[in-house]
Scaffold this active site. Structure first.
Site, mmCIF file in Angstrom:
data_model
loop_
_atom_site.group_PDB
_atom_site.id
_atom_site.type_symbol
_atom_site.label_atom_id
_atom_site.label_comp_id
_atom_site.label_asym_id
_atom_site.label_seq_id
_atom_site.Cartn_x
_atom_site.Cartn_y
_atom_site.Cartn_z
ATOM 1 N N ASP A 85 2.773 -3.448 -0.037
ATOM 2 C CA ASP A 85 3.896 -2.657 0.463
ATOM 3 C C ASP A 85 4.991 -3.531 1.062
ATOM 4 O OD1 ASP A 85 2.234 -0.571 -0.241
ATOM 5 O OD2 ASP A 85 2.757 0.636 1.492
ATOM 6 N N CYS A 126 -5.822 -3.394 1.471
ATOM 7 C CA CYS A 126 -4.466 -3.041 1.890
ATOM 8 C C CYS A 126 -4.149 -1.552 1.734
ATOM 9 C CB CYS A 126 -3.461 -3.943 1.189
ATOM 10 S SG CYS A 126 -3.495 -5.620 1.885
ATOM 11 N N ASP A 127 -2.880 -1.232 1.994
ATOM 12 C CA ASP A 127 -2.464 0.114 2.392
ATOM 13 C C ASP A 127 -2.986 1.261 1.536
ATOM 14 O OD1 ASP A 127 -0.984 -1.709 3.848
ATOM 15 O OD2 ASP A 127 0.775 -0.436 3.937
ATOM 16 N N LYS A 128 -2.792 1.211 0.223
ATOM 17 C CA LYS A 128 -3.150 2.353 -0.619
ATOM 18 C C LYS A 128 -4.504 2.175 -1.291
ATOM 19 C CE LYS A 128 0.753 3.810 0.616
ATOM 20 N NZ LYS A 128 1.050 2.588 1.344
ATOM 21 N N CYS A 199 -2.132 -7.616 6.935
ATOM 22 C CA CYS A 199 -1.202 -8.037 7.994
ATOM 23 C C CYS A 199 -1.762 -7.758 9.383
ATOM 24 C CB CYS A 199 0.147 -7.359 7.802
ATOM 25 S SG CYS A 199 0.987 -7.892 6.292
ATOM 26 N N GLU A 495 8.421 4.122 2.161
ATOM 27 C CA GLU A 495 8.365 3.771 3.577
ATOM 28 C C GLU A 495 9.748 3.350 4.054
ATOM 29 O OE1 GLU A 495 3.748 2.261 4.039
ATOM 30 O OE2 GLU A 495 5.354 0.772 4.021
ATOM 31 N N SER A 521 6.178 2.542 7.407
ATOM 32 C CA SER A 521 5.183 1.480 7.396
ATOM 33 C C SER A 521 4.368 1.567 8.668
ATOM 34 C CB SER A 521 5.883 0.123 7.321
ATOM 35 O OG SER A 521 5.018 -0.912 7.721
#
Length: 615
Positions: A85, A126-128, A199, A495, A521
């Site tokens: 992202d 990570c995010d998704k 992150c 985002e 985000s």
């Protein structure tokens, strides 16, 4: 009385004379005679060289495969896609991020069902990727354990002879601040993301990986143990061993309690949401938990989130909500188990829910909460810390803090009596502009602007908003409205990290609010309100806002109101019905794949999942 045990799913393709062709193909993958009849366990990896949170996963999948086979199973690895992202941020690439979640869920379902796998170890980060795999796990409902790649170490650098901690968000904000020198921006850029891993703050990736612990689907420490630390290797090995045990319990002992839907009950979803509120996690977790709950056929809604947000305090503040703490500090303070322990002591946890270890949370906390445990190995595990060496290698260091942070009055994690705030870190607001609700991360909002009333300045896209902010159109006192960026209207629900970051870099972080039907985000802080539902493209009131309208935000009372009369809104709605609820003067290339996503997408209050009524 004859007892019928669950049959291995893989027997469909490994047993019987008529499966000779399939067995021949299995043999070509390396299976031996003695392997037929063992559980076939899918190792669902997400390695890619595009994403620092996944760049170190290349060899880990095969390590897990070998451990599964040593424990008595057959393991087969495959990979999913993974979108970064941060790299996709601020341009058309971000349109693809949320849709990738559903694509990941579909691809895992396709692979596992096509090959009749019996169980899964999901290696996400990570995010998704984590939510996509969670959605697949709930659909498939076969024994599953999650083990993520782990958080990145926090960046460190010296500015003006002062050592400071950094992360990705610092690089974004400082680079847009004209008062920051080129040399300082360069130093920040080179230091902000020093290692592999997700992150380093409590952004979406780390929030979701923490929530897998609260759901009971991953091992203690999964959400907080650093990607670079040698201790994380043992998490992978333990997950590989435990998944074989879960297969035995289900397929040989008729134990259905080990299945994802039996573990991730309504109570477990409430535990996960309570954790999210207590740690001030990303607002994206709301979107994803709603989506995962729908796949699990659990009745978990925005109303539940609203109820929990009113009773759960904020027990942990981590970047981006503070510059003091990052995930490495959360781990030192006892990680997710420590936060859940404090929630339990405050009678805010369902501690009879189960985990993949076969324990109730009461039993698991007795061993893994550093305030309760007598196990020195557990305390040593939570002392694992950063090395401060740039690397893309997993398990490359074994540094430890000298002491644990078990200070619940002034430390990283607090008890309820000494909470950062008795109001939780996330809140759902509602009102005439968001009839189905919207979400704000209160942990990142300065107390001075918990109540805010201002004039709307409206943008039809994120790109226009960025131009408006950097071009000086946005002034102190404005409520920046960014619409037609929802799941359907984007399509893809981008985002809004750059708009919020640029508000800070322009000195407007505490002087403006931002409202959008898009999302934020996990790195966002400030008075940033997202997931406004219904979205503009679905006829939501946010699509009726005009420049100069007054919007009143009242977080303590969970209210957001567009101060325009019902009669005027009805007139505007009739005009917009004629126009078809489309963004005005927005030039955006949208691919066929994204159009398909947008066609089926529901608004954020439903998790932006596909609308099954359209099938």
């Amino acid at each position: 009385m004859e007892i019928f045990m669950p049959k291995l799913r893989s027997a469909t393709s490994t047993q019987g004379r008529n499966m000779a062709g399939a067995r021949s193909l299995w043999r070509a993958t390396g299976m031996k005679e003695g392997d037929f009849g063992k559980p076939i366990i899918a190792v669902v990896n997400s390695f890619t060289q595009f994403v620092p949170g996944h760049v170190h996963l290349h060899d880990i999948g095969q390590m897990v495969v070998k451990q599964i086979e040593a424990a008595g199973g057959v393991a087969k690895e495959f990979n999913t896609i993974a979108v970064d992202d941060g790299i996709a941020m601020g341009h058309g690439g971000m349109l693809y991020s949320l849709p990738s979640r559903d694509l990941i869920a579909d691809s895992v379902e396709y692979m596992v069902n096509a090959h009749c796998a019996d169980a899964m170890v999901c290696i996400s980060n990570c995010d998704k990727i984590t939510p996509g795999m969670l959605m697949a796990a709930m659909r498939l409902n076969i024994p599953t354990i999650f083990v993520s790649g782990g958080p990145m170490e926090a960046g460190k650098t010296k500015l003006s002879d002062q050592l400071i901690k950094l992360d990705l968000i610092d690089a974004m904000i400082q680079s847009a601040d004209k008062n920051v020198s080129d040399s300082d921006v360069d130093a920040i850029e080179r230091s902000a993301c020093p290692t592999c891993g997700s992150c380093s703050g409590m952004f979406t990736a780390n929030s979701m990986n923490c929530l897998t612990e609260a759901l009971g689907l991953s091992l203690p420490g999964n959400g907080s143990c650093l990607a670079t630390h040698a201790d994380r290797k043992q998490l992978f090995l333990d997950a590989a061993t435990q998944i074989v045990e879960l297969c035995k319990r289900h397929y040989e002992q008729d134990d259905y309690s080990v299945l994802p839907r039996s573990i991730a009950t309504k109570a477990a979803f409430e535990n996960a949401m309570s954790l999210d509120i207590a740690m001030g996690g990303s607002t994206n977790t709301v979107l994803h938990l709603l989506a995962v709950a729908q796949e699990a056929e659990v009745d978990f809604t925005m109303a539940d989130i609203d109820r929990l947000s009113r009773i759960v305090p904020c027990l942990s503040k981590v970047a981006p909500n503070t510059n003091k703490y990052h995930m490495e500090d959360v781990h030192r303070a006892g990680g997710v188990m420590a936060i859940l322990g404090e929630l339990d002591r405050a009678n805010l946890l369902h501690h009879d829910t189960k985990t993949v270890l076969g324990l109730t949370f009461a039993e698991q906390l007795a061993k893994y909460d550093i305030k309760l445990t007598r196990d020195e190995a557990v305390k040593t595990f939570y002392r694992s810390g950063p090395a401060g060496i740039r690397t893309t290698e997993a398990f490359s260091q074994d540094c430890r803090w000298e002491t644990l942070d078990d200070d619940r009055e002034n430390g990283c994690i607090r008890d309820k009596a000494h909470a950062y705030s008795q109001d939780g870190g996330l809140a759902m607001l509602s009102g005439n502009i968001a009839l189905d609700g919207c979400i704000v991360k209160t942990a990142g909002v300065d107390e001075s602007i918990l109540k805010f009333t201002g004039e709307a300045i409206v943008f039809e896209s994120q790109e226009d908003a960025v131009d408006g902010i950097l071009g000086g159109k946005v002034k102190a006192g404005h409520v920046v409205v960014i619409r037609y960026e929802g799941p359907k209207g984007g399509p893809g629900m981008q985002e809004m990290l750059y708009p919020t970051s640029y508000l800070k870099s322009m000195g407007l972080g505490k002087a403006c609010a931002l409202l959008t039907d898009g999302r934020f985000s996990g790195g966002t802080s400030g008075l940033s309100i997202g997931h406004c539902s219904p979205e503009a493209a679905s006829g939501g009131t946010i699509g009726l806002v005009r420049n100069g309208d007054i919007i009143a935000i009242d977080i303590p009372n969970r209210s957001i109101q567009l101060q325009v009369s019902d009669e005027e809104l009805a007139t505007r709605r009739a005009e917009q019905d004629v126009k078809g609820w489309k963004p005005a003067n927005r030039a955006r290339e949208v691919s066929f794949a994204l159009k398909v996503f947008g066609h089926f997408a529901t608004s954020a209050d439903k998790g932006a999942v596909r609308d099954k009524t359209k099938l």
